[in-house]
Design a protein around this motif. Structure first.
Motif, PDB file in Angstrom:
ATOM      1  N   SER B 132      -7.845  36.410  -5.781  1.00 26.49           N
ATOM      2  CA  SER B 132      -6.805  35.789  -6.295  1.00 26.49           C
ATOM      3  C   SER B 132      -5.926  34.556  -5.480  1.00 26.49           C
ATOM      4  CB  SER B 132      -5.651  36.541  -7.276  1.00 26.49           C
ATOM      5  OG  SER B 132      -5.155  37.551  -6.159  1.00 26.49           O
ATOM      6  N   ALA B 133      -5.529  34.904  -4.188  1.00 26.96           N
ATOM      7  CA  ALA B 133      -5.003  34.286  -3.234  1.00 26.96           C
ATOM      8  C   ALA B 133      -5.828  33.038  -3.009  1.00 26.96           C
ATOM      9  CB  ALA B 133      -4.738  35.090  -2.111  1.00 26.96           C
ATOM     10  N   ALA B 134      -7.217  33.233  -3.050  1.00 28.53           N
ATOM     11  CA  ALA B 134      -8.092  32.224  -2.469  1.00 28.53           C
ATOM     12  C   ALA B 134      -8.301  31.172  -3.967  1.00 28.53           C
ATOM     13  CB  ALA B 134      -9.641  32.611  -2.168  1.00 28.53           C
ATOM     14  N   ILE B 135      -8.137  31.691  -4.912  1.00 24.14           N
ATOM     15  CA  ILE B 135      -8.038  30.796  -6.333  1.00 24.14           C
ATOM     16  C   ILE B 135      -7.095  30.123  -6.332  1.00 24.14           C
ATOM     17  CG2 ILE B 135      -8.250  31.029  -8.585  1.00 24.14           C
ATOM     18  CD1 ILE B 135     -10.224  33.456  -8.433  1.00 24.14           C
ATOM     19  N   MET B 136      -5.858  30.485  -5.833  1.00 24.89           N
ATOM     20  CA  MET B 136      -4.380  29.983  -5.994  1.00 24.89           C
ATOM     21  C   MET B 136      -4.676  28.664  -5.139  1.00 24.89           C
ATOM     22  SD  MET B 136      -0.980  31.559  -5.050  1.00 24.89           S
ATOM     23  CE  MET B 136      -1.120  31.461  -3.328  1.00 24.89           C
ATOM     24  N   CYS B 137      -4.998  28.961  -3.897  1.00 27.64           N
ATOM     25  CA  CYS B 137      -5.318  27.807  -2.950  1.00 27.64           C
ATOM     26  C   CYS B 137      -6.094  26.872  -3.660  1.00 27.64           C
ATOM     27  CB  CYS B 137      -5.734  28.396  -1.627  1.00 27.64           C
ATOM     28  SG  CYS B 137      -4.581  29.083  -0.677  1.00 27.64           S
ATOM     29  N   LEU B 138      -7.340  27.136  -3.926  1.00 21.88           N
ATOM     30  CA  LEU B 138      -8.195  26.204  -4.399  1.00 21.88           C
ATOM     31  C   LEU B 138      -7.601  25.357  -5.571  1.00 21.88           C
ATOM     32  CD1 LEU B 138     -11.434  28.216  -4.230  1.00 21.88           C
ATOM     33  CD2 LEU B 138     -10.852  26.268  -2.929  1.00 21.88           C
ATOM     34  N   THR B 139      -6.849  26.128  -6.560  1.00 21.81           N
ATOM     35  CA  THR B 139      -6.270  25.575  -7.982  1.00 21.81           C
ATOM     36  C   THR B 139      -5.111  24.523  -7.362  1.00 21.81           C
ATOM     37  OG1 THR B 139      -6.462  27.628  -8.877  1.00 21.81           O
ATOM     38  CG2 THR B 139      -4.930  25.859  -9.642  1.00 21.81           C
ATOM     39  N   TYR B 140      -4.524  24.775  -6.062  1.00 22.59           N
ATOM     40  CA  TYR B 140      -3.477  23.634  -5.953  1.00 22.59           C
ATOM     41  C   TYR B 140      -4.255  22.563  -4.919  1.00 22.59           C
ATOM     42  CZ  TYR B 140       0.339  26.356  -8.184  1.00 22.59           C
ATOM     43  OH  TYR B 140       1.248  26.852  -8.931  1.00 22.59           O
ATOM     44  N   ALA B 141      -4.925  22.983  -4.186  1.00 19.29           N
ATOM     45  CA  ALA B 141      -5.780  21.777  -3.486  1.00 19.29           C
ATOM     46  C   ALA B 141      -6.411  20.848  -4.648  1.00 19.29           C
ATOM     47  CB  ALA B 141      -6.959  22.414  -2.493  1.00 19.29           C
ATOM     48  N   ALA B 142      -7.022  21.521  -5.600  1.00 19.24           N
ATOM     49  CA  ALA B 142      -7.431  20.373  -6.849  1.00 19.24           C
ATOM     50  C   ALA B 142      -6.467  19.696  -7.184  1.00 19.24           C
ATOM     51  CB  ALA B 142      -8.257  21.429  -7.837  1.00 19.24           C
ATOM     52  N   TYR B 143      -5.132  20.136  -7.360  1.00 25.63           N
ATOM     53  CA  TYR B 143      -4.112  19.426  -7.896  1.00 25.63           C
ATOM     54  C   TYR B 143      -4.000  18.214  -6.881  1.00 25.63           C
ATOM     55  CZ  TYR B 143       0.914  18.024  -8.617  1.00 25.63           C
ATOM     56  OH  TYR B 143       1.898  17.311  -8.980  1.00 25.63           O
ATOM     57  N   LEU B 144      -4.130  18.288  -5.678  1.00 28.32           N
ATOM     58  CA  LEU B 144      -3.956  17.065  -4.698  1.00 28.32           C
ATOM     59  C   LEU B 144      -5.141  15.953  -5.214  1.00 28.32           C
ATOM     60  CD1 LEU B 144      -2.668  18.429  -1.487  1.00 28.32           C
ATOM     61  CD2 LEU B 144      -1.188  17.174  -3.290  1.00 28.32           C
ATOM     62  N   LEU B 146      -7.060  15.594  -7.849  1.00 32.62           N
ATOM     63  CA  LEU B 146      -7.153  15.283  -9.219  1.00 32.62           C
ATOM     64  C   LEU B 146      -5.912  14.054  -9.111  1.00 32.62           C
ATOM     65  CD1 LEU B 146      -7.315  18.391 -11.571  1.00 32.62           C
ATOM     66  CD2 LEU B 146      -8.727  16.228 -11.401  1.00 32.62           C
ATOM     67  N   ARG B 147      -4.792  14.380  -8.465  1.00 25.80           N
ATOM     68  CA  ARG B 147      -3.743  13.384  -8.570  1.00 25.80           C
ATOM     69  C   ARG B 147      -4.118  12.014  -7.933  1.00 25.80           C
ATOM     70  NH1 ARG B 147       1.902  13.859  -8.767  1.00 25.80           N
ATOM     71  NH2 ARG B 147       2.800  12.258  -8.016  1.00 25.80           N
ATOM     72  N   ALA B 148      -4.965  12.158  -6.659  1.00 27.93           N
ATOM     73  CA  ALA B 148      -5.490  10.963  -6.263  1.00 27.93           C
ATOM     74  C   ALA B 148      -6.502  10.119  -7.230  1.00 27.93           C
ATOM     75  CB  ALA B 148      -5.841  11.333  -4.820  1.00 27.93           C
ATOM     76  N   GLY B 149      -6.946  10.993  -7.932  1.00 29.14           N
ATOM     77  CA  GLY B 149      -8.183  10.281  -8.890  1.00 29.14           C
ATOM     78  C   GLY B 149      -7.539   9.850 -10.364  1.00 29.14           C
ATOM     79  N   ILE B 150      -6.299   9.656 -10.501  1.00 33.12           N
ATOM     80  CA  ILE B 150      -5.723   8.973 -11.770  1.00 33.12           C
ATOM     81  C   ILE B 150      -4.897   7.797 -11.249  1.00 33.12           C
ATOM     82  CG2 ILE B 150      -4.061   9.359 -13.707  1.00 33.12           C
ATOM     83  CD1 ILE B 150      -4.968  12.372 -13.391  1.00 33.12           C
ATOM     84  N   ASP B 151      -5.271   6.583 -11.857  1.00 35.42           N
ATOM     85  CA  ASP B 151      -4.804   5.427 -11.203  1.00 35.42           C
ATOM     86  C   ASP B 151      -3.174   5.129 -12.114  1.00 35.42           C
ATOM     87  OD1 ASP B 151      -6.322   4.794  -9.091  1.00 35.42           O
ATOM     88  OD2 ASP B 151      -7.772   3.733 -10.529  1.00 35.42           O
ATOM     89  N   ASP B 152      -3.301   5.359 -13.463  1.00 33.97           N
ATOM     90  CA  ASP B 152      -2.232   5.038 -14.403  1.00 33.97           C
ATOM     91  C   ASP B 152      -1.066   5.822 -13.951  1.00 33.97           C
ATOM     92  OD1 ASP B 152      -1.166   3.606 -16.803  1.00 33.97           O
ATOM     93  OD2 ASP B 152      -0.707   5.443 -16.955  1.00 33.97           O
ATOM     94  N   LEU B 153       0.053   5.608 -13.479  1.00 27.61           N
ATOM     95  CA  LEU B 153       1.224   6.290 -12.966  1.00 27.61           C
ATOM     96  C   LEU B 153       1.657   7.152 -13.992  1.00 27.61           C
ATOM     97  CD1 LEU B 153       3.133   3.617 -10.621  1.00 27.61           C
ATOM     98  CD2 LEU B 153       1.685   5.728  -9.991  1.00 27.61           C
ATOM     99  N   ASP B 154       2.066   6.688 -15.236  1.00 23.64           N
ATOM    100  CA  ASP B 154       2.633   7.419 -16.173  1.00 23.64           C
ATOM    101  C   ASP B 154       1.566   8.569 -16.418  1.00 23.64           C
ATOM    102  OD1 ASP B 154       4.939   6.152 -16.189  1.00 23.64           O
ATOM    103  OD2 ASP B 154       4.511   4.939 -17.501  1.00 23.64           O
ATOM    104  N   PHE B 159      -0.092  14.061 -16.586  1.00 28.18           N
ATOM    105  CA  PHE B 159      -1.057  15.222 -16.501  1.00 28.18           C
ATOM    106  C   PHE B 159      -0.827  16.142 -15.308  1.00 28.18           C
ATOM    107  CE2 PHE B 159      -5.095  16.342 -14.655  1.00 28.18           C
ATOM    108  CZ  PHE B 159      -6.075  16.606 -15.920  1.00 28.18           C
ATOM    109  N   MET B 160      -0.207  15.689 -14.122  1.00 24.47           N
ATOM    110  CA  MET B 160       0.061  16.642 -12.992  1.00 24.47           C
ATOM    111  C   MET B 160       1.010  17.517 -13.324  1.00 24.47           C
ATOM    112  SD  MET B 160      -2.598  15.584 -11.671  1.00 24.47           S
ATOM    113  CE  MET B 160      -2.515  17.154 -10.386  1.00 24.47           C
ATOM    114  N   SER B 161       2.177  17.239 -14.060  1.00 25.02           N
ATOM    115  CA  SER B 161       3.235  17.924 -14.501  1.00 25.02           C
ATOM    116  C   SER B 161       2.461  19.160 -15.097  1.00 25.02           C
ATOM    117  CB  SER B 161       4.002  17.215 -15.397  1.00 25.02           C
ATOM    118  OG  SER B 161       4.828  16.536 -14.574  1.00 25.02           O
ATOM    119  N   VAL B 162       1.615  19.023 -16.244  1.00 27.52           N
ATOM    120  CA  VAL B 162       1.112  19.889 -17.222  1.00 27.52           C
ATOM    121  C   VAL B 162       0.302  20.929 -15.950  1.00 27.52           C
ATOM    122  CG1 VAL B 162      -0.794  20.368 -18.894  1.00 27.52           C
ATOM    123  CG2 VAL B 162       1.073  18.577 -19.234  1.00 27.52           C
TER     124      VAL B 162
END
Lengths: 287, 250
Positions: B132-144, B146-154, B159-162
């Motif tokens: 579960s700790a490894a999954i947690m790390c991967l989930t938050y790594a994916a956050y970064l 995904l965030r880099a992949g969305i151009d529209d700021l709003d 999306f990243m808030s959700v």
């Protein structure tokens, strides 16, 4: 601001208190003799004659000593003989009984020395790298004779140690001995079986595939306390592993990750300044 | 379409504002506290006679998880408030929480793996807590990522808030799994360890005394200080990006 400073003061106070009190953070609820080489439980009620490298406890009323030492010799017989000679000033000669037994932490050699009627030594010894750990029970009680040993179980289907007691008393005390009373005794080291004959008392405790035995001729009053103390020493003996390399590795990992995080803040700040400087140059050219 | 205003030199005054006094104080306290907690764990606390020196990694391993908990918790809070009020600063707090929390949880994961090698005789095992700790790390790594992949700021912020809110489930699972799933070898310090737990040790008063300052430091001071610096940096990065966009459009 006030909250931050209060919290910080609280942490600094804890750091100061912690520095004093953290020293006892390793007792694990048991009082242990600790040396660089090994650890054994301290025997409460026994006179502590330990030095920096040797754990030695003496019970005057039984004339008994339990000693643990690591001898810098590879040969088990030579190491046991040398340790007994150095500790008691007596040449114990060769062992009258010798056997091997497999315990959880390795193969131990069981030795019994009886150089004369005044003194006997029961020894458990095993290799530790190029050295030998020697745990000895030495008694010099003129009123009797006490021997301690561990043996592999002869019949593991038996619930008690009676088979091993019979074999050991026949070999070490008297082949004709016949026990007429049997009882069980709960001691801190475990549940022991006690067998009594006219001149002899024998105690046995099953532990995994082995039995621990304590045999006494005449002097039986102290036998439970002695058997319990020697057993707790044997089973409580352990060597603290040297894994400081892993600690260094763990610290290095933590510092590298924290350093990368803090470094990335600086690096991004620098990159930002460079970009800003470039924009300023471009704006200046346009102006 | 009207003519876009030219980029003026005055627009480029996104010079570093001086750090707030509180941040400077926090930074000093955090640095001193970190040094002090290292001293407590590595020097003042006695050596665990059963486990040896490696047990000292505990004073980083466990507090680092709780530091990650705080940081990811602030990501959750940032996400919720951003969705409610649509103010950018809460999105920046959420982002800072992910970066700091991810670093702390990586420390937790790596120090745990290194501790496991001499004690469990393995670098890794698919134990519920470790998994579960490894999954947690991967989930938050994916956050970064995904965030880099969305151009529209709003869209990106919403999306990243959700995502940050939902991702907190992995933190809660990691925190409570050893209380729920008995088939774990990971010991617990407070309360009875699971039946199969290996490598635990008694939390004596000395261990607790050495642990509490570390825990407070990692739980409060380290995440807040690092996140505050990160948020300030993000403010300037976003300001610079706006200027770049403006300069390119001229």
């Amino acid at each position: 601001m006030k909250i931050t400073i209060t919290l910080a003061a609280f942490i600094l106070a804890l750091l100061a208190i912690g520095a004093v009190n953290a020293q006892d953070g390793d007792q694990n609820g048991v009082a242990y003799f600790r040396s660089r080489a090994f650890n054994v439980p301290i025997l409460a009620g026994w006179e502590d004659q330990s030095t920096e490298t040797v754990a030695q406890f003496y019970l005057a009323e039984a004339g008994a000593t339990i000693r643990t030492a690591i001898v810098p010799q590879d040969d088990i017989l030579a190491a046991a003989g040398a340790d007994l000679r150095a500790a008691f000033g007596v040449d114990f000669g060769g062992p009258g009984y010798q056997d091997k037994v497999n315990l959880a932490d390795g193969t131990w050699t069981v030795l019994i020395y009886e150089p004369d009627a005044r003194i006997s030594a029961s020894v458990m010894a095993r290799h530790v790298e190029n050295e030998t750990v020697v745990i000895s029970f030495v008694e010099s009680d003129p009123a009797g004779r006490i021997l301690m040993l561990a043996v592999a179980r002869s019949d593991e289907s038996e619930a008690d140690a009676s088979g091993e007691i019979d074999a050991a008393t026949g070999r070490l005390l008297d082949p004709a001995v016949e026990f007429f009373r049997q009882a069980s005794l709960a001691l801190p080291s475990g549940e022991w079986m006690v067998l009594s004959a006219e001149r002899y008392t024998a105690m046995g405790m099953v532990f995994g595939n082995d039995s621990f035995l304590a045999l006494a001729e005449s002097a039986a009053e102290q036998l439970p306390a002695l058997a319990d103390a020697y057993n707790r020493t044997l089973l409580g003996f352990f060597i603290t592993p040297d894994n400081s390399t892993y600690l260094a590795l763990g610290l290095a990992a933590a510092f590298i990750i924290l350093g990368t995080l803090v470094g990335s803040l600086f690096w991004r700040e620098r990159a930002l300044r460079k970009d800003l400087a470039l924009l300023q140059v471009l704006a200046g050219e346009d102006g | 379409m009207g003519e876009k205003p030219k980029l003026a030199a005055s627009d480029l005054q996104i010079e570093r504002r001086p750090q707030p006094r509180l941040l400077r104080i926090l930074t000093v306290i955090t640095a001193l506290g970190f040094a002090g907690s290292l001293y407590l764990g590595l020097a003042a606390a006695g050596t665990d006679i059963l486990q040896g020196e490696i047990q000292r990694i505990f004073y980083i391993h466990m507090p680092s998880f709780f530091g990650a908990f705080t940081a990811f918790g602030l990501t959750l809070v940032g996400g919720l408030i951003y969705l409610a009020r649509r103010r950018e600063k809460w999105d920046r707090i959420a982002l800072a929480g992910v970066e700091v929390g991810l670093a702390f949880s990586l420390i937790n994961l790596l120090t745990g793996s290194i501790w496991a090698r001499p004690i469990w005789n393995t670098w890794w095992t698919w134990d519920p807590r470790l998994t579960s700790a490894a999954i947690m790390c991967l989930t938050y790594a994916a956050y970064l990522m995904l965030r880099a992949g969305i151009d529209d700021l709003d869209r990106r912020r919403a999306f990243m808030s959700v995502y940050g809110i939902l991702a907190f489930v992995t933190v809660l699972i990691t925190l409570f799994i050893i209380r729920i799933v008995p088939e774990t070898i990971h010991p617990v310090i407070v309360g009875a360890s699971p039946q199969n737990a290996q490598g635990g040790f008694e939390a004596t008063s000395g261990v607790v005394m050495a642990l509490i300052p570390s825990l407070l430091l990692w739980l409060i001071f380290m995440p807040l200080t690092l996140m505050w610096h990160r948020v300030r940096l993000e403010n300037r990065i976003e300001a610079l990006n706006r200027l770049k966009t403006q300069a390119l459009s001229e």
